[in-house]
Design a protein around this motif. Structure first.
Motif, PDB file in Angstrom:
ATOM      1  N   THR A   2       0.996  -0.985  -0.131  1.00 46.44           N
ATOM      2  CA  THR A   2       0.171   0.123  -0.180  1.00 46.44           C
ATOM      3  C   THR A   2       0.838   0.762  -0.120  1.00 46.44           C
ATOM      4  OG1 THR A   2      -1.755  -0.991   0.864  1.00 46.44           O
ATOM      5  CG2 THR A   2      -1.727   1.401   1.368  1.00 46.44           C
ATOM      6  N   VAL A  19       2.432   1.445  -3.551  1.00 41.82           N
ATOM      7  CA  VAL A  19       1.392   2.297  -4.923  1.00 41.82           C
ATOM      8  C   VAL A  19       1.020   3.415  -4.378  1.00 41.82           C
ATOM      9  CG1 VAL A  19      -0.540   1.122  -6.021  1.00 41.82           C
ATOM     10  CG2 VAL A  19       0.336  -0.631  -4.914  1.00 41.82           C
ATOM     11  N   THR A  20       0.485   3.499  -3.191  1.00 33.31           N
ATOM     12  CA  THR A  20       0.366   5.151  -2.855  1.00 33.31           C
ATOM     13  C   THR A  20       1.932   6.067  -3.491  1.00 33.31           C
ATOM     14  OG1 THR A  20      -0.848   4.393  -1.042  1.00 33.31           O
ATOM     15  CG2 THR A  20      -0.035   6.574  -0.970  1.00 33.31           C
ATOM     16  N   SER A  75       0.922   6.013  -7.755  1.00 34.80           N
ATOM     17  CA  SER A  75       0.270   7.323  -7.551  1.00 34.80           C
ATOM     18  C   SER A  75       0.327   8.037  -7.808  1.00 34.80           C
ATOM     19  CB  SER A  75      -0.768   6.190  -6.623  1.00 34.80           C
ATOM     20  OG  SER A  75      -1.112   6.416  -5.951  1.00 34.80           O
ATOM     21  N   ASP A  76       0.721   8.969  -6.777  1.00 31.19           N
ATOM     22  CA  ASP A  76       1.241  10.295  -5.914  1.00 31.19           C
ATOM     23  C   ASP A  76       2.453  10.817  -6.928  1.00 31.19           C
ATOM     24  OD1 ASP A  76      -0.742   9.971  -3.426  1.00 31.19           O
ATOM     25  OD2 ASP A  76       1.238   9.744  -2.427  1.00 31.19           O
ATOM     26  N   LEU A  88      -1.988   1.382 -12.468  1.00 30.83           N
ATOM     27  CA  LEU A  88      -2.074   3.130 -12.428  1.00 30.83           C
ATOM     28  C   LEU A  88      -1.876   3.644 -13.991  1.00 30.83           C
ATOM     29  CD1 LEU A  88       0.292   2.511  -8.702  1.00 30.83           C
ATOM     30  CD2 LEU A  88      -2.597   3.395  -9.408  1.00 30.83           C
ATOM     31  N   THR A 120      -6.752   8.717  -8.339  1.00 33.62           N
ATOM     32  CA  THR A 120      -5.615   7.322  -8.479  1.00 33.62           C
ATOM     33  C   THR A 120      -5.240   6.648  -6.586  1.00 33.62           C
ATOM     34  OG1 THR A 120      -3.879   9.193  -7.727  1.00 33.62           O
ATOM     35  CG2 THR A 120      -4.138   8.313 -10.099  1.00 33.62           C
ATOM     36  N   THR A 121      -6.257   7.492  -5.646  1.00 34.43           N
ATOM     37  CA  THR A 121      -5.818   7.527  -4.223  1.00 34.43           C
ATOM     38  C   THR A 121      -6.631   6.188  -4.305  1.00 34.43           C
ATOM     39  OG1 THR A 121      -4.829   9.360  -3.627  1.00 34.43           O
ATOM     40  CG2 THR A 121      -5.348   7.722  -1.866  1.00 34.43           C
ATOM     41  N   ALA A 174      -5.428   3.462  -6.088  1.00 27.79           N
ATOM     42  CA  ALA A 174      -4.237   2.302  -5.519  1.00 27.79           C
ATOM     43  C   ALA A 174      -4.437   1.307  -4.663  1.00 27.79           C
ATOM     44  CB  ALA A 174      -3.489   3.884  -4.955  1.00 27.79           C
ATOM     45  N   ASN A 175      -5.722   1.863  -3.609  1.00 23.89           N
ATOM     46  CA  ASN A 175      -5.843   1.298  -2.401  1.00 23.89           C
ATOM     47  C   ASN A 175      -5.987  -0.686  -2.897  1.00 23.89           C
ATOM     48  OD1 ASN A 175      -5.394   2.763  -0.467  1.00 23.89           O
ATOM     49  ND2 ASN A 175      -7.170   4.100  -0.317  1.00 23.89           N
ATOM     50  N   ALA A 221      -3.206  -1.937  -4.182  1.00 25.26           N
ATOM     51  CA  ALA A 221      -3.211  -2.761  -3.196  1.00 25.26           C
ATOM     52  C   ALA A 221      -3.420  -3.837  -3.002  1.00 25.26           C
ATOM     53  CB  ALA A 221      -2.684  -1.872  -1.735  1.00 25.26           C
TER      54      ALA A 221
END
Length: 203
Positions: free
Chosen positions: A87, A90-91, A94-95, A164, A178-179, A182-183, A186
């Motif tokens: 997580t 991937v966060t 994505s950021d 992503l 995207t958050t 991303a979750n 993950a």
């Protein structure tokens, strides 16, 4: 963005690094990826082109390092679980993607795939760094007993990046969402890995 490495010579001047990054971002907000040049970045940053080429061999590497990650990218801190580690990673990805326009990333990837020499440089440097980060996360999970063996890092890499990049580049969806993606990525990746859906690494 962590500071890129420099082999030998004088210590890196972080002020130059920040000036390059600020120049790249401001110019890409004003013009397209294709029209951005190293000369323009040097002029905007008020530094010499040589200062840029001491850090990056090509325009593409410069943009990639500024917008995504440099060669000093480190694994996320150990969260204590595979799902937590994934997580965090991937966060972060994505950021990073959300900060760049879809056209910029599409142009950058097109350049990389059109030039075999550039493609090899990216594979042997930036992609190798990404793969190393993922390998570290998988080895942590094996050490904790969450996984019986290390899955193939290449497959995990694709599993994490694919959705992503599709969201940002192919589908051109809202980057602020995207958050949420991303979750989901993950959670899905962690479930696939712990279920043994991916084969073990050959190395």
């Amino acid at each position: 963005m962590s500071k890129p490495k420099q082999a030998g010579g004088r210590p890196r001047d972080s002020r130059v690094d920040h000036a390059i990054a600020a120049a790249v971002r401001s110019l890409l907000a004003e013009q397209s990826y294709g029209t951005l040049t190293v000369d323009a970045v040097a002029a905007r940053a008020e530094i010499s082109k040589a200062a840029i080429y001491r850090r990056y061999a090509t325009k593409q590497e410069m943009i990639f390092a500024v917008l995504l990650h440099d060669l000093d990218e480190a694994p996320p801190a150990d969260t204590g679980s595979l799902r937590g580690d994934i997580t965090e990673l991937v966060t972060r990805i994505s950021d990073q993607l959300a900060q760049s326009a879809a056209g910029v990333m599409a142009g950058l990837l097109a350049d990389v795939h059109a030039d075999s020499t550039l493609a090899v440089r990216f594979s042997d440097s930036y992609l190798a760094v990404e793969r190393s980060v993922i390998t570290t996360l998988l080895d942590r999970a094996v050490a904790r007993g969450e996984l019986p063996h290390r899955p193939d890092p290449a497959l995990v890499h694709a599993l994490l990046l694919g959705p992503l990049f599709a969201w940002q580049i192919m589908l051109v969806e809202d980057p602020t969402r995207t958050t949420v993606l991303a979750n989901a990525v993950a959670q899905s990746a962690a479930a696939a890995l712990t279920s043994g859906a991916l084969p073990p690494s050959s190395t």
